[in-house]
Design a protein around this motif. Structure first.
Motif, PDB file in Angstrom:
ATOM      1  N   GLY A 104       0.822  -1.201   0.000  1.00  0.00           N
ATOM      2  CA  GLY A 104       0.000   0.000   0.000  1.00  0.00           C
ATOM      3  C   GLY A 104       0.857   1.251   0.000  1.00  0.00           C
ATOM      4  N   VAL A 105       0.259   2.343  -0.488  1.00  0.00           N
ATOM      5  CA  VAL A 105       0.905   3.652  -0.494  1.00  0.00           C
ATOM      6  C   VAL A 105      -0.118   4.654   0.032  1.00  0.00           C
ATOM      7  CG1 VAL A 105       2.174   5.364  -1.849  1.00  0.00           C
ATOM      8  CG2 VAL A 105       2.169   2.972  -2.576  1.00  0.00           C
ATOM      9  N   ARG A 106       0.296   5.496   0.973  1.00  0.00           N
ATOM     10  CA  ARG A 106      -0.650   6.453   1.540  1.00  0.00           C
ATOM     11  C   ARG A 106       0.065   7.738   1.931  1.00  0.00           C
ATOM     12  NH1 ARG A 106      -1.899   4.179   7.700  1.00  0.00           N
ATOM     13  NH2 ARG A 106       0.016   5.009   8.663  1.00  0.00           N
ATOM     14  N   ALA A 107      -0.723   8.793   2.074  1.00  0.00           N
ATOM     15  CA  ALA A 107      -0.204  10.085   2.519  1.00  0.00           C
ATOM     16  C   ALA A 107      -1.056  10.556   3.681  1.00  0.00           C
ATOM     17  CB  ALA A 107      -0.230  11.096   1.377  1.00  0.00           C
ATOM     18  N   TYR A 109       0.230  12.304   7.553  1.00  0.00           N
ATOM     19  CA  TYR A 109       1.082  13.435   7.891  1.00  0.00           C
ATOM     20  C   TYR A 109       2.429  13.317   7.197  1.00  0.00           C
ATOM     21  CZ  TYR A 109      -2.354  14.667  11.424  1.00  0.00           C
ATOM     22  OH  TYR A 109      -3.520  15.039  12.054  1.00  0.00           O
ATOM     23  N   SER A 110       2.701  12.165   6.616  1.00  0.00           N
ATOM     24  CA  SER A 110       3.880  11.943   5.787  1.00  0.00           C
ATOM     25  C   SER A 110       3.503  10.931   4.706  1.00  0.00           C
ATOM     26  CB  SER A 110       5.060  11.420   6.621  1.00  0.00           C
ATOM     27  OG  SER A 110       4.739  10.161   7.198  1.00  0.00           O
ATOM     28  N   SER A 111       4.298  10.907   3.645  1.00  0.00           N
ATOM     29  CA  SER A 111       4.054   9.944   2.576  1.00  0.00           C
ATOM     30  C   SER A 111       4.736   8.633   2.934  1.00  0.00           C
ATOM     31  CB  SER A 111       4.606  10.480   1.242  1.00  0.00           C
ATOM     32  OG  SER A 111       3.983  11.701   0.916  1.00  0.00           O
ATOM     33  N   GLU A 112       4.010   7.532   2.799  1.00  0.00           N
ATOM     34  CA  GLU A 112       4.509   6.244   3.272  1.00  0.00           C
ATOM     35  C   GLU A 112       4.150   5.137   2.290  1.00  0.00           C
ATOM     36  OE1 GLU A 112       3.554   7.446   7.949  1.00  0.00           O
ATOM     37  OE2 GLU A 112       2.203   6.150   6.789  1.00  0.00           O
ATOM     38  N   VAL A 113       5.000   4.123   2.248  1.00  0.00           N
ATOM     39  CA  VAL A 113       4.732   2.928   1.462  1.00  0.00           C
ATOM     40  C   VAL A 113       4.952   1.722   2.371  1.00  0.00           C
ATOM     41  CG1 VAL A 113       7.106   2.854   0.585  1.00  0.00           C
ATOM     42  CG2 VAL A 113       5.312   1.640  -0.633  1.00  0.00           C
ATOM     43  N   PHE A 114       4.084   0.721   2.226  1.00  0.00           N
ATOM     44  CA  PHE A 114       4.145  -0.473   3.060  1.00  0.00           C
ATOM     45  C   PHE A 114       4.535  -1.665   2.194  1.00  0.00           C
ATOM     46  CE2 PHE A 114       1.336   2.485   5.083  1.00  0.00           C
ATOM     47  CZ  PHE A 114       1.580   2.366   6.436  1.00  0.00           C
ATOM     48  N   ALA A 115       5.504  -2.431   2.690  1.00  0.00           N
ATOM     49  CA  ALA A 115       5.956  -3.619   1.974  1.00  0.00           C
ATOM     50  C   ALA A 115       6.562  -4.593   2.975  1.00  0.00           C
ATOM     51  CB  ALA A 115       6.990  -3.262   0.904  1.00  0.00           C
ATOM     52  N   GLY A 116       6.186  -5.853   2.884  1.00  0.00           N
ATOM     53  CA  GLY A 116       6.727  -6.868   3.774  1.00  0.00           C
ATOM     54  C   GLY A 116       6.439  -6.613   5.236  1.00  0.00           C
ATOM     55  N   GLY A 117       5.311  -5.969   5.515  1.00  0.00           N
ATOM     56  CA  GLY A 117       4.962  -5.652   6.889  1.00  0.00           C
ATOM     57  C   GLY A 117       5.735  -4.497   7.483  1.00  0.00           C
ATOM     58  N   THR A 118       6.495  -3.774   6.675  1.00  0.00           N
ATOM     59  CA  THR A 118       7.316  -2.656   7.142  1.00  0.00           C
ATOM     60  C   THR A 118       6.872  -1.371   6.462  1.00  0.00           C
ATOM     61  OG1 THR A 118       9.190  -4.155   7.441  1.00  0.00           O
ATOM     62  CG2 THR A 118       9.675  -1.794   7.415  1.00  0.00           C
ATOM     63  N   LYS A 119       6.936  -0.276   7.215  1.00  0.00           N
ATOM     64  CA  LYS A 119       6.577   1.033   6.672  1.00  0.00           C
ATOM     65  C   LYS A 119       7.844   1.807   6.312  1.00  0.00           C
ATOM     66  CE  LYS A 119       5.306   4.258   9.522  1.00  0.00           C
ATOM     67  NZ  LYS A 119       4.489   5.042  10.490  1.00  0.00           N
ATOM     68  N   TYR A 120       7.859   2.375   5.118  1.00  0.00           N
ATOM     69  CA  TYR A 120       8.982   3.188   4.667  1.00  0.00           C
ATOM     70  C   TYR A 120       8.458   4.576   4.312  1.00  0.00           C
ATOM     71  CZ  TYR A 120      11.004  -1.467   4.010  1.00  0.00           C
ATOM     72  OH  TYR A 120      11.430  -2.763   4.187  1.00  0.00           O
ATOM     73  N   GLN A 121       9.129   5.601   4.809  1.00  0.00           N
ATOM     74  CA  GLN A 121       8.727   6.962   4.502  1.00  0.00           C
ATOM     75  C   GLN A 121       9.336   7.422   3.182  1.00  0.00           C
ATOM     76  OE1 GLN A 121       9.673   9.497   7.874  1.00  0.00           O
ATOM     77  NE2 GLN A 121       7.583   9.293   8.635  1.00  0.00           N
ATOM     78  N   LEU A 122       8.587   8.268   2.482  1.00  0.00           N
ATOM     79  CA  LEU A 122       9.075   8.860   1.237  1.00  0.00           C
ATOM     80  C   LEU A 122       9.517  10.293   1.547  1.00  0.00           C
ATOM     81  CD1 LEU A 122       6.208   7.682  -1.164  1.00  0.00           C
ATOM     82  CD2 LEU A 122       8.323   6.495  -0.588  1.00  0.00           C
ATOM     83  N   TRP A 123      10.798  10.448   1.870  1.00  0.00           N
ATOM     84  CA  TRP A 123      11.308  11.765   2.237  1.00  0.00           C
ATOM     85  C   TRP A 123      11.192  12.750   1.089  1.00  0.00           C
ATOM     86  CZ3 TRP A 123      13.763  13.676   6.753  1.00  0.00           C
ATOM     87  CH2 TRP A 123      13.806  12.772   7.821  1.00  0.00           C
ATOM     88  N   ALA A 124      11.253  12.265  -0.134  1.00  0.00           N
ATOM     89  CA  ALA A 124      11.227  13.157  -1.296  1.00  0.00           C
ATOM     90  C   ALA A 124       9.829  13.668  -1.613  1.00  0.00           C
ATOM     91  CB  ALA A 124      11.793  12.437  -2.518  1.00  0.00           C
ATOM     92  N   VAL A 125       8.797  13.135  -0.923  1.00  0.00           N
ATOM     93  CA  VAL A 125       7.415  13.553  -1.170  1.00  0.00           C
ATOM     94  C   VAL A 125       6.838  14.085   0.141  1.00  0.00           C
ATOM     95  CG1 VAL A 125       5.193  12.878  -2.153  1.00  0.00           C
ATOM     96  CG2 VAL A 125       7.273  11.690  -2.870  1.00  0.00           C
TER      97      VAL A 125
END
Length: 217
Positions: A104-107, A109-125
């Motif tokens: 999943g990808v969501r925005a 308070y920050s832009s985030e993507v979820f993969a493998g049960g882990t959340k990663y922030q999109l600093w560039a967005v």
């Protein structure tokens, strides 16, 4: 930059992949990063040329510590997306996510993507609440000007992107691409995370040098 894909009708075409990365970056971060680096170069250069005693060494250690941090948080962040994978370049890590692994990808308070049960922030967005409020005001103004929604289909299509904040629109684009490309055979695999040692190492060296200089002052 685009390349000519190899197709059945063009068996002798180039071997480059038939897609190009779409790059998402923050223009404000790039501008501010360049300005801060110019300021650091001016101050540090002046300390190196005119400084006396420990001052030049402190300037070198300070630049060694500060410059990589500025680059990490302003110039480095970027998001690269093609038909096979999403590559997230954050300040200290680079995360490669095949679309098949993206959950999943969501925005918020920050832009985030979820993969493998882990959340990663999109600093560039970066998410801007001010931009969201401005878009909400524009939508309310449109509703007031035309309460019955009497607009043409062409106007609706042309104006659709302006009705979303930039970060929200980028997340929508990435979410749509994830849904479209997740089933591709070349978009399968596990997330890969690599640390940016080229950024981390000089920061650590600079911090140690500053600590030694201050401790022995």
């Amino acid at each position: 930059m685009t390349s000519s894909p190899r197709t059945p009708n063009n068996p002798g075409g180039p071997a480059e992949p038939p897609y190009a990365d779409r790059v998402y970056r923050s223009t404000a971060a790039l501008i501010s990063g360049v300005l801060v680096l110019l300021l650091a170069a001016w101050i540090g250069g002046d300390a190196l040329v005119r400084g006396e005693g420990r001052t030049p060494w402190a300037a070198v250690a300070g630049l060694l510590f500060a410059v990589p941090l500025v680059v990490a948080f302003t110039l480095r962040p970027a998001v690269f997306a093609n038909d096979d994978r999403l590559r997230i370049r954050n300040p200290f890590r680079t995360i490669t996510l095949p679309w098949g692994a993206v959950e999943g990808v969501r925005a918020g308070y920050s832009s985030e993507v979820f993969a493998g049960g882990t959340k990663y922030q999109l600093w560039a967005v970066p998410v801007s609440l001010r931009q969201r409020k401005r878009v909400a005001r524009q939508q309310a103004r449109r509703a007031t000007d035309d309460p019955y929604g009497r607009t043409s289909a062409t106007a609706d299509v042309t104006d659709a992107r302006s009705r979303r904040a930039p970060a929200d629109q980028t997340v929508d684009d990435l979410r749509e691409q994830a849904e479209r490309c997740a089933s591709r055979p070349t978009a399968q695999g596990e997330p890969v995370v690599r640390w940016a040692y080229g950024i981390i190492a000089p920061c650590v060296v600079g911090a140690i040098a500053l600590a030694v200089l201050f401790a022995t002052a």
